[in-house]
Scaffold this active site. Structure first.
Site, PDB file in Angstrom:
ATOM      1  N   LYS A 116      30.741  38.324  46.587  1.00 24.93           N
ATOM      2  CA  LYS A 116      32.033  37.572  46.928  1.00 24.93           C
ATOM      3  C   LYS A 116      32.785  38.716  47.888  1.00 24.93           C
ATOM      4  O   LYS A 116      33.841  38.291  48.765  1.00 24.93           O
ATOM      5  CB  LYS A 116      32.792  37.640  45.667  1.00 24.93           C
ATOM      6  CG  LYS A 116      32.215  36.966  44.668  1.00 24.93           C
ATOM      7  CD  LYS A 116      32.020  35.252  45.134  1.00 24.93           C
ATOM      8  CE  LYS A 116      31.305  34.389  44.321  1.00 24.93           C
ATOM      9  NZ  LYS A 116      30.796  33.092  44.883  1.00 24.93           N
ATOM     10  N   GLY A 164      34.258  32.545  40.177  1.00 20.87           N
ATOM     11  CA  GLY A 164      34.663  31.679  39.053  1.00 20.87           C
ATOM     12  C   GLY A 164      35.421  32.256  37.721  1.00 20.87           C
ATOM     13  O   GLY A 164      35.450  31.685  36.868  1.00 20.87           O
ATOM     14  N   LYS A 201      45.400  42.482  45.309  1.00 17.96           N
ATOM     15  CA  LYS A 201      46.540  42.222  44.721  1.00 17.96           C
ATOM     16  C   LYS A 201      46.472  41.223  43.786  1.00 17.96           C
ATOM     17  O   LYS A 201      45.876  39.984  44.390  1.00 17.96           O
ATOM     18  CB  LYS A 201      47.929  42.035  46.056  1.00 17.96           C
ATOM     19  CG  LYS A 201      49.128  42.059  45.248  1.00 17.96           C
ATOM     20  CD  LYS A 201      50.414  41.985  46.275  1.00 17.96           C
ATOM     21  CE  LYS A 201      51.545  42.081  45.573  1.00 17.96           C
ATOM     22  NZ  LYS A 201      51.787  42.976  44.346  1.00 17.96           N
ATOM     23  N   ARG A 292      27.273  25.007  46.270  1.00 23.99           N
ATOM     24  CA  ARG A 292      26.784  24.008  45.591  1.00 23.99           C
ATOM     25  C   ARG A 292      27.551  22.791  45.730  1.00 23.99           C
ATOM     26  O   ARG A 292      28.907  22.923  46.062  1.00 23.99           O
ATOM     27  CB  ARG A 292      26.624  24.386  44.115  1.00 23.99           C
ATOM     28  CG  ARG A 292      28.210  24.613  43.612  1.00 23.99           C
ATOM     29  CD  ARG A 292      28.078  24.864  41.898  1.00 23.99           C
ATOM     30  NE  ARG A 292      29.526  24.878  41.396  1.00 23.99           N
ATOM     31  CZ  ARG A 292      30.433  25.935  41.436  1.00 23.99           C
ATOM     32  NH1 ARG A 292      29.761  26.930  42.097  1.00 23.99           N
ATOM     33  NH2 ARG A 292      31.726  25.691  41.072  1.00 23.99           N
TER      34      ARG A 292
HETATM   35  C1  MV4 Z   1      42.915  35.633  41.958  1.00 23.54           C
HETATM   36  C2  MV4 Z   1      44.158  35.148  41.309  1.00 23.54           C
HETATM   37  C3  MV4 Z   1      45.201  35.774  41.610  1.00 23.54           C
HETATM   38  N1  MV4 Z   1      45.174  36.557  42.812  1.00 23.54           N
HETATM   39  N2  MV4 Z   1      42.898  36.389  43.152  1.00 23.54           N
HETATM   40  C4  MV4 Z   1      40.189  32.949  39.338  1.00 23.54           C
HETATM   41  C5  MV4 Z   1      38.826  32.545  39.584  1.00 23.54           C
HETATM   42  C6  MV4 Z   1      38.212  32.908  40.955  1.00 23.54           C
HETATM   43  N3  MV4 Z   1      37.675  31.937  41.630  1.00 23.54           N
HETATM   44  C7  MV4 Z   1      39.445  33.468  41.425  1.00 23.54           C
HETATM   45  N4  MV4 Z   1      40.583  33.535  40.292  1.00 23.54           N
HETATM   46  C8  MV4 Z   1      41.936  34.050  40.754  1.00 23.54           C
HETATM   47  N5  MV4 Z   1      41.702  34.798  41.560  1.00 23.54           N
HETATM   48  C9  MV4 Z   1      44.076  36.958  43.339  1.00 23.54           C
HETATM   49  N6  MV4 Z   1      43.968  38.193  44.232  1.00 23.54           N
HETATM   50  C10 MV4 Z   1      43.966  34.399  40.490  1.00 23.54           C
HETATM   51  C11 MV4 Z   1      43.018  33.514  40.002  1.00 23.54           C
HETATM   52  C12 MV4 Z   1      42.968  32.691  38.940  1.00 23.54           C
HETATM   53  C13 MV4 Z   1      42.764  31.515  39.023  1.00 23.54           C
HETATM   54  C14 MV4 Z   1      42.215  30.770  40.522  1.00 23.54           C
HETATM   55  C15 MV4 Z   1      41.996  29.628  40.699  1.00 23.54           C
HETATM   56  C16 MV4 Z   1      41.922  28.730  39.551  1.00 23.54           C
HETATM   57  C17 MV4 Z   1      42.217  29.315  38.265  1.00 23.54           C
HETATM   58  C18 MV4 Z   1      42.716  30.564  38.196  1.00 23.54           C
HETATM   59  C19 MV4 Z   1      42.975  30.993  36.930  1.00 23.54           C
HETATM   60  C20 MV4 Z   1      43.159  32.220  36.763  1.00 23.54           C
HETATM   61  C21 MV4 Z   1      43.366  33.162  37.916  1.00 23.54           C
END
Ligand code: MV4
Length: 447
Positions: A116, A164, A201, A292
């Protein structure tokens, strides 16, 4: 030529792939564990081989057994579906050395986007917006503190080998960040065998919007627009839709173009998804790429009219994509509800057991992707998803009405399901107005 495919998966996606193969005139070899012996969809395959005991680690994840089934079944290709071996670059490599086509990206492209942090670095190189954060891996507490002070708390520590939402933790201040860095490194080492972490952040109240892409082996890359997957709980998606509501045409184009640039930079082929978060300000940022086919691919199929599984097979067979970017249109609105054997009243606890009654909806614009039937026993060993209800209508408003009607026709007895929470979501004005972010479920129905 691909004349015969092994399907290295189970349940609804195994059946989805089987159906695509049958329409293409491609023969199929299924695999199953002792827990799935006698599953009805196995009868639709030309052959089916048992690859082990119920625990996934002893069957669906066993590379030697899956490859053995492929050799005995005399297939030219393996479709991994999602989960299990789908994003295992080592497995893709083994397939290649056995001269079996892996239906997905190359092992190299998969390893690249699976890191990542490397994917984030590449995104920056091709002008894809990323969240303010570290330039590569973070080694020390001191480095993390300096960065956090530059762009401000809260910050997120993410594992390079995660994704994820796995191996991710928030830090609100200096003290928390100090203890979190070491913990995150140790945890990542234990979970993924790679302790590398990086910093971003923390973007609060984001929407989750992802772009579907498909690329062939001849340099053609096409995006199939976006899906909004903000309606989720603890990183498990509940409802997905396309187009993304409240996404203006300019942002959509910028996001989709960014996704295509990233795919080209990674030399990525076959189907993939570029995940973004959209801040309340409307700014979007690249988060990670998934190598995928995804559970929610049908909403994209409905709005574009493109069968993604067939496209994956054709691309793997070396064919050129039969459409250019300008041929792909987003038509109408599609919504998917994931139907899980879980009790939403009891903290979404899985409810394995026998389905004693099943009545499936139909009618205009309704699709039910599922392998279950009356008498089917939902196993406690695997994911609790038992089907996906998908609707397609000219407008989002009509799609919501159609989904409500279809949900009301879907009767499942014997196991508790997520149908009631879907009905509550579809009745909620925040969903009607598309004023939801990834925290909606937890805020609205705290458990
Ligand atoms: C983040 C974020 C806020 N800020 N990155 C969660 C899953 C992963 N694919 C990345 N995720 C997140 N990354 C930053 N810098 C918030 C999330 C996140 C989230 C993202 C997509 C779908 C659901 C989520 C649930 C909680 C947090």
């Amino acid at each position: 030529m691909i004349k015969r495919i092994l399907i290295a998966n189970l349940g609804e996606i195994a059946l989805r792939i089987l159906r695509a193969c049958r329409e293409l005139g491609v023969e199929t070899v299924a695999v199953y564990s002792e827990a799935d012996r006698g599953a009805a969809y196995l009868n639709l395959a030309n052959e089916a081989y048992c690859v082990g005991t119920p625990k996934a680690g002893d069957s669906y994840l066993k590379i030697d057994r899956v490859i053995s089934a492929a050799e005995i079944g005399n297939v030219q290709a393996i479709h991994p579906g999602y989960g299990f071996l789908a994003e295992n670059a080592h497995f893709a490599e083994i397939c290649r050395s056995c001269e079996i086509e892996f239906i997905g990206p190359t092992a190299e492209a998969m390893a690249l986007v699976g890191d990542k942090n490397a994917a984030r670095r590449m995104a920056k190189q091709v002008n894809v917006p990323t969240v303010p954060g570290s330039e590569g891996a973070v080694e020390s507490e001191a480095e993390a503190l300096k960065l956090a002070h530059e762009f401000g708390f809260p910050v997120l520590i993410k594992a390079s080998a995660g994704g994820g939402g796995r191996g991710m933790r928030v830090a609100l201040n200096d003290l928390a960040l100090k203890s979190a860095i070491q913990q995150a490194q140790a945890e990542a080492q234990a979970a993924f065998g790679n302790g590398e972490v990086y910093l971003e952040k923390y973007v609060e109240h984001p929407r989750h919007v992802e772009v579907q892409v498909i690329a062939d082996n001849h340099g053609n890359v096409v995006h199939l627009f976006e899906r909004d997957c903000s309606m989720q709980r603890r990183h498990q998606k509940l409802v997905e839709e396309s187009p993304g509501p409240r996404l203006d045409a300019e942002t959509r184009k910028a996001m989709c173009d960014a996704a295509v640039r990233l795919v080209r930079a990674a030399n990525y082929t076959n189907a993939g998804t570029i995940e973004f978060i959209v801040a309340p300000s409307g700014e979007f940022y690249f988060i990670e790429m998934n190598a995928r086919i995804q559970v929610e691919h049908p909403v994209t199929e409905m709005v574009t009219g493109i069968d993604l599984i067939k496209a994956q097979i054709m691309v793997a067979a070396g064919e050129k994509l039969p459409y250019r970017q300008e041929d792909v249109r987003q038509r109408g609105a599609a919504i998917e509800c994931r139907i899980n054997a879980e009790d939403p009243e009891k903290n979404f606890r899985p409810t394995p057991g026998k389905i004693t009654q099943l009545r499936v909806p139909g009618g205009f614009g309704v699709r039910f992707d599922s392998h279950v039937h009356e008498g089917y026993v939902v196993s406690p060993y695997y994911d609790s998803m038992i089907g996906k209800l998908i609707v397609h209508q000219p407008t989002r408003r009509e799609a919501i009405a159609c989904m409500k009607r279809a949900l009301s026709e879907l009767h499942i007895e014997g196991v508790k399901t997520t149908i009631p929470i879907h009905q509550k979501i579809l009745d909620h004005t925040a969903f009607h107005e598309a004023r939801v972010d990834t925290t909606f479920i937890e805020r609205t129905w705290p458990t």
